[in-house]
Every structure is written in C-alpha cells, then in structure tokens.
Design a protein around this motif. Structure first.
Motif, PDB file in Angstrom:
ATOM      1  N   SER A  78     -60.057 -22.520 -10.925  1.00 50.69           N
ATOM      2  CA  SER A  78     -61.133 -23.700 -10.833  1.00 50.69           C
ATOM      3  C   SER A  78     -61.514 -24.758 -11.742  1.00 50.69           C
ATOM      4  CB  SER A  78     -61.955 -23.712 -10.133  1.00 50.69           C
ATOM      5  OG  SER A  78     -62.807 -22.551 -10.621  1.00 50.69           O
ATOM      6  N   ARG A  79     -61.079 -24.251 -13.065  1.00 57.77           N
ATOM      7  CA  ARG A  79     -61.442 -24.600 -14.799  1.00 57.77           C
ATOM      8  C   ARG A  79     -60.209 -25.213 -15.708  1.00 57.77           C
ATOM      9  NH1 ARG A  79     -60.414 -21.303 -18.663  1.00 57.77           N
ATOM     10  NH2 ARG A  79     -61.868 -21.885 -19.562  1.00 57.77           N
ATOM     11  N   MET A  80     -59.490 -25.140 -14.726  1.00 56.56           N
ATOM     12  CA  MET A  80     -57.673 -25.635 -15.221  1.00 56.56           C
ATOM     13  C   MET A  80     -58.603 -27.360 -15.833  1.00 56.56           C
ATOM     14  SD  MET A  80     -54.957 -24.259 -13.137  1.00 56.56           S
ATOM     15  CE  MET A  80     -54.295 -25.555 -13.475  1.00 56.56           C
ATOM     16  N   ALA A  81     -58.193 -27.462 -16.556  1.00 54.82           N
ATOM     17  CA  ALA A  81     -58.037 -28.790 -18.023  1.00 54.82           C
ATOM     18  C   ALA A  81     -57.133 -29.639 -18.615  1.00 54.82           C
ATOM     19  CB  ALA A  81     -59.498 -29.218 -17.879  1.00 54.82           C
ATOM     20  N   LEU A  82     -57.561 -30.524 -19.039  1.00 51.75           N
ATOM     21  CA  LEU A  82     -56.223 -31.089 -20.125  1.00 51.75           C
ATOM     22  C   LEU A  82     -57.737 -32.248 -20.598  1.00 51.75           C
ATOM     23  CD1 LEU A  82     -54.051 -31.580 -21.980  1.00 51.75           C
ATOM     24  CD2 LEU A  82     -54.262 -33.929 -20.308  1.00 51.75           C
ATOM     25  N   VAL A  83     -58.068 -31.412 -21.730  1.00 52.43           N
ATOM     26  CA  VAL A  83     -59.342 -32.255 -22.325  1.00 52.43           C
ATOM     27  C   VAL A  83     -58.934 -32.643 -23.725  1.00 52.43           C
ATOM     28  CG1 VAL A  83     -61.794 -32.169 -23.774  1.00 52.43           C
ATOM     29  CG2 VAL A  83     -60.876 -30.996 -21.833  1.00 52.43           C
ATOM     30  N   VAL A  84     -59.148 -34.760 -23.553  1.00 49.37           N
ATOM     31  CA  VAL A  84     -58.392 -34.536 -25.512  1.00 49.37           C
ATOM     32  C   VAL A  84     -59.800 -34.835 -26.158  1.00 49.37           C
ATOM     33  CG1 VAL A  84     -57.281 -36.791 -25.961  1.00 49.37           C
ATOM     34  CG2 VAL A  84     -56.542 -35.942 -23.671  1.00 49.37           C
ATOM     35  N   ARG A  85     -59.790 -34.362 -26.894  1.00 46.32           N
ATOM     36  CA  ARG A  85     -60.857 -34.264 -28.139  1.00 46.32           C
ATOM     37  C   ARG A  85     -60.702 -35.503 -29.504  1.00 46.32           C
ATOM     38  NH1 ARG A  85     -65.067 -31.187 -27.033  1.00 46.32           N
ATOM     39  NH2 ARG A  85     -64.561 -29.761 -25.336  1.00 46.32           N
ATOM     40  N   THR A  86     -61.803 -35.549 -30.368  1.00 47.77           N
ATOM     41  CA  THR A  86     -61.461 -37.298 -31.433  1.00 47.77           C
ATOM     42  C   THR A  86     -60.525 -35.424 -32.512  1.00 47.77           C
ATOM     43  OG1 THR A  86     -63.578 -36.177 -32.443  1.00 47.77           O
ATOM     44  CG2 THR A  86     -62.758 -37.982 -31.708  1.00 47.77           C
ATOM     45  N   ALA A  87     -60.967 -34.298 -32.262  1.00 47.99           N
ATOM     46  CA  ALA A  87     -60.453 -33.327 -33.182  1.00 47.99           C
ATOM     47  C   ALA A  87     -58.588 -33.147 -32.585  1.00 47.99           C
ATOM     48  CB  ALA A  87     -61.341 -32.448 -33.688  1.00 47.99           C
TER      49      ALA A  87
END
Length: 178
Positions: A78-87
C-alpha cells in the motif's frame, strides 16, 4: 538523514485505494489475533491429551505466521510509490526501497519487461536497472490516470516516466544542482 530535496512528483496508488487496503490489513490482523487467541485458549483450557495441545498450539503459530506475513506484505504494497525529487528518485517497492541520487542516474526509460510493461525504469551509471512497478500500465487506473485508447500507444511514455525524464533533464541542465 540524507537531504533528498523537494518533491517534484509522486506516482502512487490512489488515496482511497490505499486507505481501503490498510483498513483491510487491520481487519485481517484483528481476525488473525482473535483466531490465534481462541486456538491458544483452547489448547490451554480444553481437556486434551498433550499431543492435541501441541497440535493446537502449532496450528495457532501457523496461522499467526501465515496471516502475519499476509498483513505485512499488504501493508508494504500500500506504500509503493515513485517519488521524483530535486536530489534524486525514490522508488518504494513492495519488498525493497531504492534511493537513487541524480549523480547515479544514467537514463530513465520505459521498461520492456514482459509483465511490468511501460513501467518507469531507472538505469544507473553502473548498469543496474530499477523498475518502479507501481508505474506499470496495469496500475494506471489505480493511480487515477487516463486509460483511453490513444493513451495505449506503446511509443508514448506514461506520465510517471515523462515526469522523471523531465526532472532528470532539468538536473542535467544544472537547474537545481547544489
């Protein structure tokens, strides 16, 4: 703690779906504990031979291990994700999490894996390929994205892949390098 920068985009299951899945995990966990408690109480309080008590206790442990593993697995999914960040990019998978700083990203492409088709795939400078399974085509509806026929064109990147490629290009152009 590593400074991972500001969040640019997040691709994950729709909020209502995640909440429903977590409620289901809590219900299954409560039912499992009640069943294990009943079996353990029966093993202790019932007038059974020693072998019967051992078998009931073993059955209680078996249920606890099986349903405990099921609850853990469902909670992780339920916590699967792709998080794109500045770093960099954070890939939260069902079993393993990855943090890939932009310095280690060689390119971002669409996966051609037979099952995770059209998922975002990050290729690192040392050749490792990391697939964000939550971004695969079969999960688009769960993410709340369009699924119309023109969207199915395999030559087009899906939204999570386009966002990751755009962020990588911005990093390469030194837009937010520190």
């Amino acid at each position: 703690m590593i400074d991972r920068g500001d969040i640019l985009s997040t691709s994950q299951m729709h909020g209502a779906l995640r909440v429903t899945q977590r409620v289901g995990v809590v219900i299954v966990a409560c039912m499992t504990l009640a069943l294990v408690g009943a079996l353990a109480g029966l093993a202790v309080l019932a007038d059974l031979p020693p072998l019967g008590r051992v078998l009931l206790a073993a059955l209680a442990v078996l249920f606890l291990v099986l349903f405990g593993g099921l609850c853990w697995s469902s909670a992780r999914q339920s916590r699967m994700a792709l998080v794109v960040r500045t770093a960099g990019i954070e890939v939260r998978g069902a079993w393993r999490d990855h943090w890939i700083p932009w310095e280690r990203v060689a390119r971002i492409e669409t996966s051609e894996h037979w099952y995770w088709r059209r998922a975002t795939q990050i290729v690192t400078v040392d050749g490792e390929r990391i697939i964000a399974t939550v971004t695969s085509f079969q999960n688009a509806l769960f993410r709340g994205e369009e699924t119309d026929p023109s969207y199915r064109d395999h030559r087009l990147h899906q939204l999570p892949t386009r966002q990751a490629i755009d962020a990588h290009r911005r990093w390469l152009s030194a837009q937010w390098r520190r």
